[in-house]
Design an enzyme around this catalytic site. Structure first.
Site, PDB file in Angstrom:
ATOM      1  N   GLY A 109       0.810  -1.206   0.000  1.00 42.21           N
ATOM      2  CA  GLY A 109       0.000   0.000   0.000  1.00 42.21           C
ATOM      3  C   GLY A 109       0.845   1.258   0.000  1.00 42.21           C
ATOM      4  N   ALA A 110       0.375   2.262  -0.724  1.00 40.17           N
ATOM      5  CA  ALA A 110       1.110   3.524  -0.799  1.00 40.17           C
ATOM      6  C   ALA A 110       1.263   4.169   0.568  1.00 40.17           C
ATOM      7  CB  ALA A 110       0.398   4.477  -1.754  1.00 40.17           C
ATOM      8  N   ASP A 111       0.270   3.989   1.435  1.00 41.50           N
ATOM      9  CA  ASP A 111       0.356   4.561   2.782  1.00 41.50           C
ATOM     10  C   ASP A 111       1.505   3.959   3.564  1.00 41.50           C
ATOM     11  OD1 ASP A 111      -1.078   2.157   2.611  1.00 41.50           O
ATOM     12  OD2 ASP A 111      -2.201   2.545   4.446  1.00 41.50           O
ATOM     13  N   ARG A 112       1.712   2.653   3.428  1.00 39.95           N
ATOM     14  CA  ARG A 112       2.802   1.981   4.136  1.00 39.95           C
ATOM     15  C   ARG A 112       4.161   2.456   3.614  1.00 39.95           C
ATOM     16  NH1 ARG A 112       1.655  -4.219   3.481  1.00 39.95           N
ATOM     17  NH2 ARG A 112       3.171  -4.388   5.198  1.00 39.95           N
ATOM     18  N   SER A 134      -8.066   2.030   9.836  1.00 41.61           N
ATOM     19  CA  SER A 134      -9.085   0.987   9.774  1.00 41.61           C
ATOM     20  C   SER A 134      -8.439  -0.387   9.886  1.00 41.61           C
ATOM     21  CB  SER A 134      -9.894   1.103   8.485  1.00 41.61           C
ATOM     22  OG  SER A 134      -9.049   1.083   7.351  1.00 41.61           O
TER      23      SER A 134
END
Length: 271
Positions: A109-112, A134
């Site tokens: 994931g881009a967030d990670r 979430s």
């Protein structure tokens, strides 16, 4: 002024960052509900209403989304409403500056990615990053700035809501610290399970990483928490040493600056 957009499954964070590199500072931040079917026009209306006059002072934009349909709308929004503002979307092929040492880099994931990038940039050391959203993501970045992988668990609200939805005797409760680990009523029992249970889960995962992964047992390892529900758990965590509310936004900034500098100031604008 950089517009940073962090779209997650349930909520979206919109931030404004002034300055760059070591002088960068998040000056405004808003958290709104994510709508998976939102359109570019609706996004533009919402964001323009939030940032107000700063819309005219934007010098760049960076965005990520864990919801693919929304990322497409963010792209359209930037092209249509801020066509002269250079932008970067975190997706495969974009230079992030962090090698992904995993089986399938496209799955990460881009967030990670941006969280680990920001943590390594800030501490210049191996790091364990815990993002309370979430889902709870516990990710590991090496002393060389490499993404090594991590662990993903359901988030507090998701787990609490699932328990209520699948049991006739339970109901949705506010996530708050109960009076004691031993609840005296159903609400407190569910709160105790969520708050103290997930604190134990995170401490357990961090402890296992420090024991099992070479190079992560020393005092030089930065253990960083971020995410909306992190403040609720921080007092109960024994392993976390740092909290950064704006970690993801700064990660977006770093990717924007890397791509801007690599292209000598020329980033993608609308055709």
């Amino acid at each position: 002024m950089l517009l940073a957009i962090d779209v997650r499954n349930t909520h979206t964070v919109v931030g404004l960052i002034s300055g760059s590199k070591e002088h960068a500072k998040v000056v405004q931040q808003w958290r709104i509900r994510t709508e998976s079917e939102i359109t570019a026009d609706e996004l533009a209306l919402t964001i323009d209403g939030l940032i107000g006059d700063d819309s005219e002072r934007l010098t760049g934009a960076a965005a990520l989304s864990t919801v693919p349909s929304v990322l497409h709308e963010v792209r359209l929004m930037l092209d249509q409403y801020w066509p002269s503002v250079p932008h970067v979307l975190i997706e495969p092929g974009v230079r992030t500056g962090i090698p992904l040492l995993v089986d399938n880099p496209k799955e990460v994931g881009a967030d990670r990615i941006v969280n680990c990038l920001a943590a390594f940039h800030r501490f210049q050391s191996p790091a364990i990053v815990i993002d309370f959203g979430s889902s709870i993501c516990v990710d590991v970045v090496s002393a060389k700035g490499e993404f090594l992988g991590g662990a993903i668990a359901p988030g507090l609200q998701v787990s609490s809501d699932a328990a209520a939805a699948r049991s006739a005797a339970l109901r949705r409760v506010e996530l708050a610290r109960p009076r004691s680990v031993i609840g005296k009523n159903t609400v407190e029992c569910m709160q105790a399970g969520a708050v103290f249970g997930f604190a134990g889960l995170v401490d357990g995962l961090v402890g296992r990483i420090r024991e099992d992964v070479p190079g992560f047992g020393g005092d030089d390892v930065a253990i960083v928490a971020t995410g909306h529900t992190a403040p609720l758990l921080l007092p109960e965590l024994d392993t976390v040493s740092h909290y950064d509310q704006h970690l993801t936004l700064h990660g977006l900034r770093l990717v924007f600056e890397r791509n801007r500098d690599a292209q000598r100031g020329r980033l993608k604008t609308a055709r």
